[in-house]
Structures are given as C-alpha cells and as structure tokens.
Design a protein around this motif. Sequence first.
Motif, PDB file in Angstrom:
ATOM      1  N   GLY A  60     -34.438  13.510 -46.861  1.00 45.38           N
ATOM      2  CA  GLY A  60     -35.481  13.744 -47.866  1.00 45.38           C
ATOM      3  C   GLY A  60     -35.199  14.883 -48.834  1.00 45.38           C
TER       4      GLY A  60
ATOM      5  N   GLU B 215     -33.258  16.864 -51.995  1.00 40.90           N
ATOM      6  CA  GLU B 215     -32.591  16.541 -53.267  1.00 40.90           C
ATOM      7  C   GLU B 215     -31.270  17.278 -53.409  1.00 40.90           C
TER       8      GLU B 215
ATOM      9  N   SER C 245     -31.470  10.502 -50.928  1.00 36.36           N
ATOM     10  CA  SER C 245     -32.227  11.441 -51.772  1.00 36.36           C
ATOM     11  C   SER C 245     -31.357  12.571 -52.324  1.00 36.36           C
TER      12      SER C 245
END
Length: 322
Positions: free
Chosen positions: A77, A79, A119
């Motif tokens: 999850g 970035e 992600s």
Amino acid sequence: MADGGKVVCVTGASGYIASWIVKLLLQRGYTVRATVRDPLDAKKTEHLLALEGAKERLKLFKADLMDEGSFEQAIQGCEAVFHTASPVTFTVTDYQVELIDPAVKGTLNVLGTCTKVSSVKRVVMTSSMAAVLFPVTPLGPDYLVDESCFSDPNVCSDKKLWYVVSKTLAEDEAWRFAKENGIDLVVINPGLVLGPLLQPSLNFSVSLIADLIKDKNDTVNKNSRLVDVRDVALAHIKAYETPSANGRYIIEGPIVTINDIEKIVHEFFPELNLVDKNEASEIIPVIYKLSVEKAKSLGIEFTPTEATLRDTILSLKEKCLV
C-alpha cells in the motif's frame, strides 16, 4: 506538503539518517510505515515513537534484511520506499556474512518486494560516497567527481575495504535489478554524515567526533568532507517528491580539516585540553574536485559545516554521550 497523507515505507528506520527521514516525512504530513529489526526494543524505537505526528501516522513493522519477504507487510500500500537499512561497521570478523550479504541480499529482498506491490511508484535508496570514490583510475587533484563515478569492487577488495565493497556491490545490484524489473530507482550518495542525533546511541560517523572530544580518535586526522544529516534526509524526500529526479545524487560538503573541527570542540568544551594534533593537520592536498550541482537541482541548500559541527556537539552533550 504531502497531499492527503501519502503512505510511504522507510526501512531500517531506527538508524541515524533514517530517523531523520521519518521525522521530516511526518512533518510533511506523510503516513510512515517503518521497518525495524525488533519493534519491541525500546532503545531502537522510543525516539521514533516520540516524534511529532508519530502517534497518528507512524506504524512500526518487524523486518530483517536477510529474511526474504519480511518487508512485504510494511511495503503493502505504499507509494514510495526509502531503503536505508544496511550495516555500517568497519571491524568485522567475517565481512561476507556481516557486511556484504546483508547489504546486497537485503537490497534485493526489498526491491524484490517492491516488484510485487503495485502501489510503489519510486524507490529511493541510501548508498554512499564509498560507492563513488574508488574507481579503477585513482582520484587526483584534477579529477572531477560527479554522479558518473563508480567505485570498482575489485579495487576495493584489493584494499580490503569491506564496507566500501558492500556499498558498491549493493548499489551495482540495485541498478541492475531496477533496470531488469522496471523499478523507478533514485540513489542518494552521502559522504561522512554528521549533525544532531535523534537516536539515543552513537552511530559510526558521529562517534568520530565523540572520540575526538574524549581524545580517543586518530581517524579524523586528515581532511574530511562532511554533510549534514538533515540535508541528507531532505535529499531523500526531494528525490521522491520531484518527478524529474533520476539516477544518483551526490550529497557531500566542503573540505574540513582537523583544525576546523577542534576549533568548534574548543568553543563548546573550553575545559578540554585536546592533544595537539598539529603533526596530523598539515594541509593535505585536496585529492579530487567535486560537483554537487545535481543535488542542488533538487532544491537542497547545504547547511554550513560550522553549524553541522556545532549541532553535532550540542546533541552529544544533551544526550550525555561525551
């Protein structure tokens, strides 16, 4: 500022540079998933949990460089991944096991996980000037060091510079893996990092100054280049936040002599009679020229060396480490 509290991961988060990366990320509104070897070890985690914003936006995860897949939960999850975890030691009994394997396999372990987590947009890795300053052709006064300079592992092995070998091989492998797997990788190459400590214990670079104050130190008896830990941490974050950032970034300061360092030590500890190290502080010719233009293009304004040294010494005093 991070919009909407973007989620990022910092590996080896209890370390000197990593702690500052976590601090600055929290200040900028990020949600940080931080990996440490043992989340229950208060000595390694208390200073992180005490940071402003930590209660709301910092979560600790257990992960080990040599344990494949152990970073998956933390990176899920996220970035961006700031990969700082790597051993820093110069006294080893088995350099392969203690230095090279954790640096190289650990990097591939983290990058391998990043390929599985869709992600992740960019990985920013902490390398070192160690991976820059030992090319096949030895550096000379006219040699301009910039991001195109790579250390040669064979040169380093011949000199038995095992820490340098570990950083060089880890970075080489990271570039190879990133290229083969389409990872957007940016690498930061800092020199000798000084500045205030967030963690309660000494790390290698700051211990050089502590030893000098305690009069135990022969290792700074030459001209050094040093850089502020806050500048290094900010460079990592800017390397993520700047879409055009790419390749490597040298983060390195001007030459500092042992005399410069002693002058500031005297300012704070006038009661100390530092051993006269004049014989060690003859001006050694600068062995290379340096370009930090690329780092400046990220918007990094380098902290003056005197401020870095002063803040290092104040921090050592505050934490009763000298």
